[in-house]
Design an enzyme around this catalytic site. Structure first.
Site, PDB file in Angstrom:
ATOM      1  N   ASN A 107       0.817  -1.210   0.000  1.00  0.00           N
ATOM      2  CA  ASN A 107       0.000   0.000   0.000  1.00  0.00           C
ATOM      3  C   ASN A 107       0.855   1.266   0.000  1.00  0.00           C
ATOM      4  O   ASN A 107       1.942   1.278   0.567  1.00  0.00           O
ATOM      5  CB  ASN A 107      -0.946   0.001   1.208  1.00  0.00           C
ATOM      6  CG  ASN A 107      -1.903  -1.189   1.166  1.00  0.00           C
ATOM      7  OD1 ASN A 107      -2.054  -1.828   0.114  1.00  0.00           O
ATOM      8  ND2 ASN A 107      -2.501  -1.528   2.285  1.00  0.00           N
ATOM      9  N   HIS A 124       5.824  -0.691  -2.601  1.00  0.00           N
ATOM     10  CA  HIS A 124       5.333   0.035  -3.783  1.00  0.00           C
ATOM     11  C   HIS A 124       5.405   1.547  -3.603  1.00  0.00           C
ATOM     12  O   HIS A 124       4.786   2.288  -4.355  1.00  0.00           O
ATOM     13  CB  HIS A 124       3.889  -0.401  -4.111  1.00  0.00           C
ATOM     14  CG  HIS A 124       3.825  -1.791  -4.659  1.00  0.00           C
ATOM     15  ND1 HIS A 124       2.657  -2.472  -4.844  1.00  0.00           N
ATOM     16  CD2 HIS A 124       4.814  -2.650  -5.052  1.00  0.00           C
ATOM     17  CE1 HIS A 124       2.911  -3.689  -5.345  1.00  0.00           C
ATOM     18  NE2 HIS A 124       4.204  -3.820  -5.453  1.00  0.00           N
ATOM     19  N   CYS A 132      13.242  12.442  -6.815  1.00  0.00           N
ATOM     20  CA  CYS A 132      13.854  13.014  -8.023  1.00  0.00           C
ATOM     21  C   CYS A 132      14.107  11.888  -9.019  1.00  0.00           C
ATOM     22  O   CYS A 132      14.597  10.817  -8.660  1.00  0.00           O
ATOM     23  CB  CYS A 132      15.188  13.684  -7.665  1.00  0.00           C
ATOM     24  SG  CYS A 132      16.126  14.096  -9.130  1.00  0.00           S
ATOM     25  N   CYS A 135      18.514  11.816  -9.306  1.00  0.00           N
ATOM     26  CA  CYS A 135      19.364  11.499  -8.137  1.00  0.00           C
ATOM     27  C   CYS A 135      18.582  10.798  -7.033  1.00  0.00           C
ATOM     28  O   CYS A 135      19.137  10.479  -5.990  1.00  0.00           O
ATOM     29  CB  CYS A 135      19.998  12.791  -7.615  1.00  0.00           C
ATOM     30  SG  CYS A 135      18.825  13.874  -6.798  1.00  0.00           S
ATOM     31  N   CYS A 174      14.416  19.369  -9.146  1.00  0.00           N
ATOM     32  CA  CYS A 174      15.428  19.097  -8.110  1.00  0.00           C
ATOM     33  C   CYS A 174      16.645  19.974  -8.381  1.00  0.00           C
ATOM     34  O   CYS A 174      16.838  20.420  -9.518  1.00  0.00           O
ATOM     35  CB  CYS A 174      15.817  17.618  -8.227  1.00  0.00           C
ATOM     36  SG  CYS A 174      17.198  17.122  -7.210  1.00  0.00           S
ATOM     37  N   SER A 215      -4.917  -9.709  -3.076  1.00  0.00           N
ATOM     38  CA  SER A 215      -5.346 -10.731  -4.054  1.00  0.00           C
ATOM     39  C   SER A 215      -4.139 -11.567  -4.496  1.00  0.00           C
ATOM     40  O   SER A 215      -4.283 -12.614  -5.105  1.00  0.00           O
ATOM     41  CB  SER A 215      -5.955 -10.030  -5.279  1.00  0.00           C
ATOM     42  OG  SER A 215      -4.989  -9.139  -5.858  1.00  0.00           O
ATOM     43  N   GLU A 241     -12.343 -12.820   0.759  1.00  0.00           N
ATOM     44  CA  GLU A 241     -12.536 -13.731  -0.394  1.00  0.00           C
ATOM     45  C   GLU A 241     -11.274 -14.584  -0.566  1.00  0.00           C
ATOM     46  O   GLU A 241     -10.258 -14.339   0.090  1.00  0.00           O
ATOM     47  CB  GLU A 241     -12.709 -12.904  -1.678  1.00  0.00           C
ATOM     48  CG  GLU A 241     -14.057 -12.279  -1.871  1.00  0.00           C
ATOM     49  CD  GLU A 241     -14.004 -11.283  -3.058  1.00  0.00           C
ATOM     50  OE1 GLU A 241     -14.856 -10.401  -3.078  1.00  0.00           O
ATOM     51  OE2 GLU A 241     -13.086 -11.383  -3.903  1.00  0.00           O
TER      52      GLU A 241
HETATM   53  N1  APR Z   1     -11.538  -7.244   4.496  1.00  0.00           N
HETATM   54  C1  APR Z   1     -10.764  -8.279   4.072  1.00  0.00           C
HETATM   55  N2  APR Z   1     -10.291  -8.393   2.782  1.00  0.00           N
HETATM   56  C2  APR Z   1     -10.670  -7.430   1.914  1.00  0.00           C
HETATM   57  C3  APR Z   1     -11.489  -6.336   2.294  1.00  0.00           C
HETATM   58  C4  APR Z   1     -11.918  -6.268   3.650  1.00  0.00           C
HETATM   59  N3  APR Z   1     -12.702  -5.271   4.103  1.00  0.00           N
HETATM   60  N4  APR Z   1     -11.702  -5.564   1.184  1.00  0.00           N
HETATM   61  C5  APR Z   1     -11.031  -6.143   0.167  1.00  0.00           C
HETATM   62  N5  APR Z   1     -10.415  -7.267   0.598  1.00  0.00           N
HETATM   63  C6  APR Z   1      -9.540  -8.158  -0.187  1.00  0.00           C
HETATM   64  C7  APR Z   1     -10.090  -8.547  -1.539  1.00  0.00           C
HETATM   65  O1  APR Z   1     -10.819  -9.766  -1.451  1.00  0.00           O
HETATM   66  C8  APR Z   1      -8.805  -8.753  -2.362  1.00  0.00           C
HETATM   67  O2  APR Z   1      -8.338 -10.086  -2.242  1.00  0.00           O
HETATM   68  O3  APR Z   1      -8.362  -7.408  -0.456  1.00  0.00           O
HETATM   69  C9  APR Z   1      -7.798  -7.812  -1.693  1.00  0.00           C
HETATM   70  C10 APR Z   1      -7.492  -6.581  -2.534  1.00  0.00           C
HETATM   71  O4  APR Z   1      -6.851  -7.020  -3.708  1.00  0.00           O
HETATM   72  P1  APR Z   1      -6.251  -5.929  -4.732  1.00  0.00           P
HETATM   73  O5  APR Z   1      -7.254  -4.852  -4.953  1.00  0.00           O
HETATM   74  O6  APR Z   1      -5.743  -6.691  -5.897  1.00  0.00           O
HETATM   75  O7  APR Z   1      -5.057  -5.266  -3.903  1.00  0.00           O
HETATM   76  P2  APR Z   1      -3.552  -5.747  -3.765  1.00  0.00           P
HETATM   77  O8  APR Z   1      -3.488  -7.240  -3.642  1.00  0.00           O
HETATM   78  O9  APR Z   1      -2.957  -4.956  -2.665  1.00  0.00           O
HETATM   79  O10 APR Z   1      -2.913  -5.271  -5.167  1.00  0.00           O
HETATM   80  C11 APR Z   1      -1.536  -5.400  -5.292  1.00  0.00           C
HETATM   81  O11 APR Z   1      -1.656  -4.232  -7.404  1.00  0.00           O
HETATM   82  O12 APR Z   1      -2.483  -2.492  -8.662  1.00  0.00           O
HETATM   83  C12 APR Z   1      -1.385  -2.949  -7.967  1.00  0.00           C
HETATM   84  O13 APR Z   1       0.290  -1.632  -6.979  1.00  0.00           O
HETATM   85  C13 APR Z   1      -1.047  -2.015  -6.825  1.00  0.00           C
HETATM   86  O14 APR Z   1      -0.196  -2.565  -4.633  1.00  0.00           O
HETATM   87  C14 APR Z   1      -1.196  -2.879  -5.593  1.00  0.00           C
HETATM   88  C15 APR Z   1      -1.008  -4.286  -6.147  1.00  0.00           C
HETATM   89 ZN    ZN Z   2      17.920  15.262  -8.282  1.00  0.00          ZN
END
Ligand code: APR
Ligand code: ZN
Length: 270
Positions: A107, A124, A132, A135, A174, A215, A241
């Protein structure tokens, strides 16, 4: 909500220590930040190939500046309003009690930091930081500056020149001559090597990995649970899920993070 066998394992694990968390967007959904995938996800409304990819962002700035302005306003309005929810606060409590070794997060919303966790590896990047492009010097983007930026973007009549001018006030040049950009990892970009090494260091020393709200479809982060498992760690998934790696997990807790994490804290409150 937490099956007895899982609760027994958690009590034993937290007593032994060496518990690490891997968090994803799901931990921040109840703070008002939509996840990326699934119903109402950010990528349902914005194409990640355009808005999470440097070529796509550059092309949008050129061809459809108003769309880029709208995305930045939408994105930062949600992030700025968000506050840590009971799930973030439970992890902060665990760190304070010395029963959580660290958090590896995908996150960029800075909510673990706002909740008080200090041992956070941001793989991430962080939306409240700019870097920058040459650098790599880092600067913090204060919340009131960001709020001011959103207001100024709202007032712009979709003109590319005015958008560029407004953005250059908040993403300055910068002193090495190059420009600052938001310090987040876009698709196709390398993860920050220092943070990745720190993440592996946590996993080398981890006996229990809590995988919270991800996910697990984005690489290379999705390889980390496998790495931990090969090192002998037990994997516990907390998600409302199934994820791409649910079958790899030793325990699965289905439910909302804001209910499950405080319950885990109560269960293990040694
Ligand atoms: N409680 C529990 N689980 C939850 C809840 C909740 N309230 N809300 C959503 N989820 C779960 C969903 O079921 C899903 O499996 O959180 C997960 C979110 O998945 P993504 O949206 O794919 O997020 P993430 O896995 O962090 O994505 C990874 O993808 O787009 C890139 O850089 C971005 O860091 C991100 C990366
Ligand atoms: Zn710089």
């Amino acid at each position: 909500m937490i099956p007895k066998e899982t609760a027994d394992y958690l009590r034993h694990a937290f007593k032994k220590g060496k518990v690490v968390c891997l968090t994803g967007a799901g931990i921040s959904v109840e703070s008002g930040i939509p996840a990326f995938r699934g119903k109402g996800g950010l990528w349902e409304r914005y194409d990640p190939q355009v808005y999470a990819n440097s070529q796509g962002l550059t092309a949008t700035l050129k061809m459809r500046p108003q769309d880029l302005g709208k995305f930045i306003i939408d994105f930062y309005s949600v992030i700025l309003k968000a506050r840590p929810n009971p799930a973030h606060l439970a992890l902060s409590e665990m760190e304070k009690k010395g029963i959580l070794s660290g958090i590896i997060t995908q996150n960029i919303d800075n909510l673990h930091g706002q909740a008080g966790n200090r041992n956070v590896v941001e793989l991430h990047g962080n939306a409240f930081r700019i870097r920058c492009m040459s650098c790599k010097k880092l600067m913090t983007l204060e919340k009131d500056r960001l709020q001011e930026m959103i207001e100024s973007l709202k007032g712009i009549r979709h003109s590319r020149i005015k958008l560029l001018k407004a953005l250059s006030r908040y993403f300055p040049r910068c002193n090495c001559g190059s420009r600052y950009r938001i310090d987040v990892v876009l698709f196709g970009e390398m993860l920050p090597q220092k943070e990745l090494a720190l993440a592996y260091k946590h996993l080398d020393n981890c006996e229990t990995l809590l995988i919270i709200g991800s996910s697990l479809v984005v690489y290379p982060v999705a390889t980390l649970p496998l790495y931990a498992k090969e090192k002998g760690a037990k994997l516990i998934e907390i998600n409302n899920e199934k994820s791409a790696l649910s079958d790899l997990c030793d325990y699965r807790i289905r439910g909302k993070v804001s209910e499950v994490l405080p319950e885990i804290l109560k269960t293990v409150d040694v």
